[in-house]
Design a protein around this motif. Structure first.
Motif, mmCIF file in Angstrom:
data_model
loop_
_atom_site.group_PDB
_atom_site.id
_atom_site.type_symbol
_atom_site.label_atom_id
_atom_site.label_comp_id
_atom_site.label_asym_id
_atom_site.label_seq_id
_atom_site.Cartn_x
_atom_site.Cartn_y
_atom_site.Cartn_z
ATOM 1 N N ASP A 15 -14.297 -29.514 42.506
ATOM 2 C CA ASP A 15 -12.888 -29.257 42.812
ATOM 3 C C ASP A 15 -12.381 -27.978 42.151
ATOM 4 O O ASP A 15 -11.464 -27.326 42.663
ATOM 5 C CB ASP A 15 -12.024 -30.436 42.352
ATOM 6 C CG ASP A 15 -11.796 -31.443 43.470
ATOM 7 O OD1 ASP A 15 -11.950 -31.056 44.646
ATOM 8 O OD2 ASP A 15 -11.466 -32.597 43.172
ATOM 9 N N SER A 16 -12.971 -27.621 41.000
ATOM 10 C CA SER A 16 -12.500 -26.437 40.284
ATOM 11 C C SER A 16 -12.846 -25.146 41.009
ATOM 12 O O SER A 16 -12.218 -24.114 40.766
ATOM 13 C CB SER A 16 -13.086 -26.403 38.866
ATOM 14 O OG SER A 16 -14.482 -26.144 38.903
ATOM 15 N N LEU A 17 -13.837 -25.200 41.913
ATOM 16 C CA LEU A 17 -14.235 -23.995 42.641
ATOM 17 C C LEU A 17 -13.329 -23.806 43.859
ATOM 18 O O LEU A 17 -13.782 -23.734 44.998
ATOM 19 C CB LEU A 17 -15.707 -24.102 43.072
ATOM 20 C CG LEU A 17 -16.709 -24.288 41.930
ATOM 21 C CD1 LEU A 17 -18.121 -24.478 42.488
ATOM 22 C CD2 LEU A 17 -16.668 -23.103 40.979
ATOM 23 N N ASP A 18 -12.068 -23.725 43.588
ATOM 24 C CA ASP A 18 -11.049 -23.606 44.636
ATOM 25 C C ASP A 18 -10.581 -22.155 44.708
ATOM 26 O O ASP A 18 -9.841 -21.681 43.841
ATOM 27 C CB ASP A 18 -9.876 -24.529 44.334
ATOM 28 C CG ASP A 18 -8.930 -24.663 45.514
ATOM 29 O OD1 ASP A 18 -8.730 -23.662 46.235
ATOM 30 O OD2 ASP A 18 -8.385 -25.763 45.714
ATOM 31 N N LEU A 19 -11.016 -21.455 45.732
ATOM 32 C CA LEU A 19 -10.696 -20.036 45.852
ATOM 33 C C LEU A 19 -9.206 -19.813 46.107
ATOM 34 O O LEU A 19 -8.668 -18.769 45.724
ATOM 35 C CB LEU A 19 -11.520 -19.410 46.981
ATOM 36 C CG LEU A 19 -13.038 -19.508 46.839
ATOM 37 C CD1 LEU A 19 -13.717 -18.758 47.969
ATOM 38 C CD2 LEU A 19 -13.491 -18.977 45.494
ATOM 39 N N LEU A 20 -8.556 -20.778 46.748
ATOM 40 C CA LEU A 20 -7.132 -20.615 47.030
ATOM 41 C C LEU A 20 -6.330 -20.551 45.736
ATOM 42 O O LEU A 20 -5.508 -19.651 45.534
ATOM 43 C CB LEU A 20 -6.636 -21.760 47.903
ATOM 44 C CG LEU A 20 -5.121 -21.791 48.162
ATOM 45 C CD1 LEU A 20 -4.682 -20.537 48.909
ATOM 46 C CD2 LEU A 20 -4.727 -23.044 48.924
ATOM 47 N N LEU A 21 -6.559 -21.496 44.828
ATOM 48 C CA LEU A 21 -5.801 -21.530 43.578
ATOM 49 C C LEU A 21 -6.091 -20.308 42.714
ATOM 50 O O LEU A 21 -5.189 -19.723 42.119
ATOM 51 C CB LEU A 21 -6.128 -22.805 42.798
ATOM 52 C CG LEU A 21 -5.770 -24.128 43.488
ATOM 53 C CD1 LEU A 21 -6.091 -25.298 42.584
ATOM 54 C CD2 LEU A 21 -4.307 -24.145 43.898
ATOM 55 N N VAL A 22 -7.357 -19.911 42.654
ATOM 56 C CA VAL A 22 -7.715 -18.709 41.891
ATOM 57 C C VAL A 22 -7.086 -17.476 42.521
ATOM 58 O O VAL A 22 -6.561 -16.596 41.827
ATOM 59 C CB VAL A 22 -9.245 -18.549 41.809
ATOM 60 C CG1 VAL A 22 -9.615 -17.220 41.155
ATOM 61 C CG2 VAL A 22 -9.854 -19.694 41.011
ATOM 62 N N GLY A 23 -7.103 -17.415 43.849
ATOM 63 C CA GLY A 23 -6.535 -16.259 44.542
ATOM 64 C C GLY A 23 -5.032 -16.153 44.343
ATOM 65 O O GLY A 23 -4.510 -15.056 44.104
ATOM 66 N N VAL A 24 -4.334 -17.286 44.425
ATOM 67 C CA VAL A 24 -2.884 -17.270 44.229
ATOM 68 C C VAL A 24 -2.547 -16.878 42.795
ATOM 69 O O VAL A 24 -1.640 -16.067 42.542
ATOM 70 C CB VAL A 24 -2.270 -18.643 44.562
ATOM 71 C CG1 VAL A 24 -0.806 -18.682 44.157
ATOM 72 C CG2 VAL A 24 -2.413 -18.935 46.048
ATOM 73 N N THR A 25 -3.285 -17.435 41.833
ATOM 74 C CA THR A 25 -3.040 -17.086 40.428
ATOM 75 C C THR A 25 -3.289 -15.607 40.184
ATOM 76 O O THR A 25 -2.506 -14.932 39.486
ATOM 77 C CB THR A 25 -3.947 -17.920 39.507
ATOM 78 O OG1 THR A 25 -3.749 -19.312 39.775
ATOM 79 C CG2 THR A 25 -3.629 -17.645 38.046
ATOM 80 N N ALA A 26 -4.371 -15.072 40.753
ATOM 81 C CA ALA A 26 -4.665 -13.641 40.601
ATOM 82 C C ALA A 26 -3.571 -12.791 41.241
ATOM 83 O O ALA A 26 -3.194 -11.732 40.705
ATOM 84 C CB ALA A 26 -6.024 -13.311 41.216
ATOM 85 N N ALA A 27 -3.038 -13.238 42.393
ATOM 86 C CA ALA A 27 -1.965 -12.489 43.052
ATOM 87 C C ALA A 27 -0.702 -12.485 42.194
ATOM 88 O O ALA A 27 -0.003 -11.469 42.100
ATOM 89 C CB ALA A 27 -1.671 -13.107 44.419
#
Length: 226
Positions: A15-27
């Protein structure tokens, strides 16, 4: 109990390998840097919103499943568990074989809401509400907890810890973004690169391993039943 915790830890890693959450946080981090503001309020609000909804969903799901089985006098027999493990293992193998689609891009609403922490928190709640009921590893983990009879006395803490572990990548990205050292920035870029490059492949490999493990366990249980 140890086997349950190990299985939940594996599901939480998936579950931690969620590109959406990482992408939003990076944005959020990038926009905060452009505005010369700290990324912590917006990033923390977004992650907290996701955490609040996913945790609440998990707690209610376990209680709901437990109450439902008591209401209809349903007993989770070894036979049902065996066939359930076999079915879930096959599902994981099928999912692992599905071709990967395009990587998730930060949603369009971040352009409007990115500088309003309270709105980012609400957006995180919306994202969590959409992801919690559709995250197969999370649902599998909740089913494993609910199948315990009786429920572990610390099961609410287990659900909370699961949700926290699943949010580690965006938390790491946010924490590294607050550091100004060159080393922290290198690690920050490396984390993003590793998650986006190897995240999908890691999920496939883990799905295959878990699927095969469940099928083998179901086969062994089947022999014991007969």
């Amino acid at each position: 109990m140890i086997a349950l915790l190990l299985a939940l830890a594996g599901f939480a890693f998936i579950d931690s390998l969620d590109l959406l959450l990482v992408g939003v946080t990076a944005a959020i981090v990038m926009d905060s840097r452009l505005a010369r503001k700290s990324p912590v309020p917006g990033g923390a609000s977004f992650i907290a919103g996701v955490f609040a909804v996913t945790t609440t969903f998990g707690l209610l799901a376990v209680l709901g499943i437990d109450f439902l089985t008591d209401l209809v006098d349903f007993e989770l027999t070894p036979t049902i568990r065996t066939w359930g493990a076999l079915g879930f293992g096959l599902v994981l193998l099928v999912i692992a074989a599905v071709p990967a689609g395009a990587q998730a891009e930060p949603p369009a609403w971040t352009v409007t809401f990115r500088r309003r922490p309270w709105l980012l928190g609400m957006a995180g709640m919306v994202v969590g509400l959409a992801q919690a009921p559709t995250a197969i590893p999370y649902l599998a983990g909740l089913a494993l907890i609910s199948a315990r009879d009786p429920l572990p006395s610390v099961w609410p803490l287990i659900v909370i810890a699961y949700c926290a572990l699943a949010l580690l990548p965006p938390l790491v990205v946010l924490a590294l973004a607050t550091r100004r050292t060159r080393r922290a920035q290198r690690v920050y870029r490396s984390v993003l690169r590793v998650v986006t490059s190897y995240g999908p492949l890691s999920v496939r490999v883990i799905f295959v391993l878990l699927g095969l493990g469940l099928i083998v366990a179901a086969a062994l249980d089947y022999q014991h039943l007969w």
